[in-house]
Design a protein around this motif. Structure first.
Motif, PDB file in Angstrom:
ATOM      1  N   THR A 100     -12.296   2.580  -8.636  1.00 21.22           N
ATOM      2  CA  THR A 100     -11.813   1.837  -7.471  1.00 21.22           C
ATOM      3  C   THR A 100     -12.631   0.559  -7.326  1.00 21.22           C
ATOM      4  N   LEU A 106      -8.244   2.550 -15.715  1.00 21.45           N
ATOM      5  CA  LEU A 106      -7.433   2.196 -14.548  1.00 21.45           C
ATOM      6  C   LEU A 106      -8.350   1.664 -13.464  1.00 21.45           C
ATOM      7  N   LYS A 155       1.746   2.970  -6.958  1.00 21.14           N
ATOM      8  CA  LYS A 155       1.269   2.277  -8.163  1.00 21.14           C
ATOM      9  C   LYS A 155       0.375   3.174  -9.012  1.00 21.14           C
ATOM     10  N   THR A 156      -0.639   3.744  -8.379  1.00 20.85           N
ATOM     11  CA  THR A 156      -1.584   4.591  -9.113  1.00 20.85           C
ATOM     12  C   THR A 156      -0.916   5.872  -9.593  1.00 20.85           C
ATOM     13  N   THR A 207      -4.324  -2.069 -10.568  1.00 22.96           N
ATOM     14  CA  THR A 207      -3.410  -2.034  -9.430  1.00 22.96           C
ATOM     15  C   THR A 207      -3.992  -2.889  -8.321  1.00 22.96           C
ATOM     16  N   SER A 226     -10.501   6.381 -14.068  1.00 29.11           N
ATOM     17  CA  SER A 226     -10.089   5.650 -12.870  1.00 29.11           C
ATOM     18  C   SER A 226     -11.306   5.141 -12.103  1.00 29.11           C
ATOM     19  N   ASN A 271      -8.286   0.434  -9.869  1.00 29.70           N
ATOM     20  CA  ASN A 271      -7.508   0.314  -8.644  1.00 29.70           C
ATOM     21  C   ASN A 271      -8.122  -0.753  -7.736  1.00 29.70           C
ATOM     22  N   GLU A 272      -7.272  -1.399  -6.938  1.00 29.25           N
ATOM     23  CA  GLU A 272      -7.718  -2.455  -6.021  1.00 29.25           C
ATOM     24  C   GLU A 272      -8.507  -3.515  -6.782  1.00 29.25           C
ATOM     25  N   THR A 274       0.812  -1.205   0.000  1.00 27.20           N
ATOM     26  CA  THR A 274       0.000   0.000   0.000  1.00 27.20           C
ATOM     27  C   THR A 274       0.853   1.265   0.000  1.00 27.20           C
TER      28      THR A 274
END
Length: 313
Positions: A89, A129, A70-71, A173, A87, A131-132, A66
């Motif tokens: 999440t 993108l 990365k992002t 990511t 983006s 994320n997580e 964490t």
């Protein structure tokens, strides 16, 4: 419109003047990330630029602890190449339809189709993108298999079929490699489908080297003495070692001082410089108020050992 950019001038790293990379021409594109102070690591930059230049039917999966950047790595490359990013999440209730879009009520009671982030990225040649991504239900992610490979995107709700723009890219990511969380630190991480994971190149993004974080802090808090910045980075790296652990077992801390947290600590020290102990006061607000009492004490002990007499400044 596409444009060639000098790698040395654009990213601030040593490179021959002849080395260029293709990006979009500057325009008022609201999807281009905001350019911020950032120190690029040569190896990471090389891998990202190679992927953006030619994906060859792959996605790109950035994995690492964490707050390792990365992002921000992907976003700051895109910012300098004027490449749009959509983006999202990931979470356990994210569905493929959320990425595709939906019909919404428009004027005069008519229904109008609104593109989701995936559809927009496919249509415009932008980056999607996620994320997580390892928190998303793997059954939903399977729906991305074909579009990653460059095959047409079908929207079941409207019946539309579109070929992906040649510059469309899918980047993910996560804190695991898709095999689930073995440490118990990342709640909600799910084991992902092997066929989906097989469509991605992998990049490991660890915490930056001390000299890179020194450059970053110098840009963000230039008034802070260099010796103070050096000590803060030493504290951060010692906390990270205890957090990550080693071959003998998992780490002994449930929190870590990421680069993001380090920057927060440094800016808070500048903000609360008149506090009796600005370093300790700011460290609590940047990190340790999230930790157990015993962990908070251990982190402060690490900091006190590193700073010595300066800890009372």
């Amino acid at each position: 419109m596409m444009q060639q950019y000098s790698i040395a001038d654009t990213f601030g790293i040593p490179a021959p003047a002849s080395m260029k990379v293709e990006g979009f021409s500057p325009a008022h594109n609201p999807y281009v990330p905001i350019k911020k102070a950032y120190v690029f690591r040569k190896d990471h930059l090389r891998d990202v630029l190679a992927f953006l230049g030619s994906a060859n039917g792959d996605g790109l999966n950035l994995t690492g602890p964490t707050g390792s950047g990365k992002t921000s790595l992907l976003e700051q490359v895109a910012a300098r190449l004027h490449w749009g990013v959509h983006s999202v999440t990931g979470h356990g209730r994210l569905e493929l339809n959320d990425l595709l879009g939906q019909y919404m009520l428009a004027d005069a009671g008519a229904m109008k189709w609104i593109d989701g982030p995936l559809t927009l990225a496919v249509r415009l040649g932008h980056i999607l993108l996620i994320n997580e991504i390892d928190a998303v239900d793997p059954a939903e992610l399977i729906g991305l298999n074909e579009v990653v490979e460059g095959k047409p995107l079908t929207i079941p709700q409207s019946g539309d079929v579109m070929l992906p723009h040649p510059k469309f890219r899918l980047v993910a990511t996560g804190n695991s490699q898709g095999a689930g969380d073995q440490s118990g630190l990342y709640q909600g991480v799910l084991r992902q489908n092997l066929a989906f994971l097989d469509r991605f190149r992998l990049m490991e993004v660890g915490y930056p080297e001390p000299e890179d974080e020194m450059k970053l802090l110098a840009d963000i808090v230039p008034s802070m003495p260099e010796t103070l910045r050096e000590s803060m980075i030493k504290v951060a790296n010692q906390i990270r070692k205890v957090f990550i652990g080693g071959q003998d077992g998992a780490g002994m801390l449930s929190v870590t001082l990421s680069t993001r947290g380090l920057v927060r600590w440094a800016t808070l020290v500048a903000t609360f410089k008149s506090a009796p102990n600005a370093l300790a006061y700011s460290l609590d607000r940047a990190l340790t108020f999230r930790a157990e009492a015993s962990e908070r004490e251990a982190i402060h002990r690490i900091a006190k050992d590193v700073f010595g007499d300066d800890w009372q400044v």
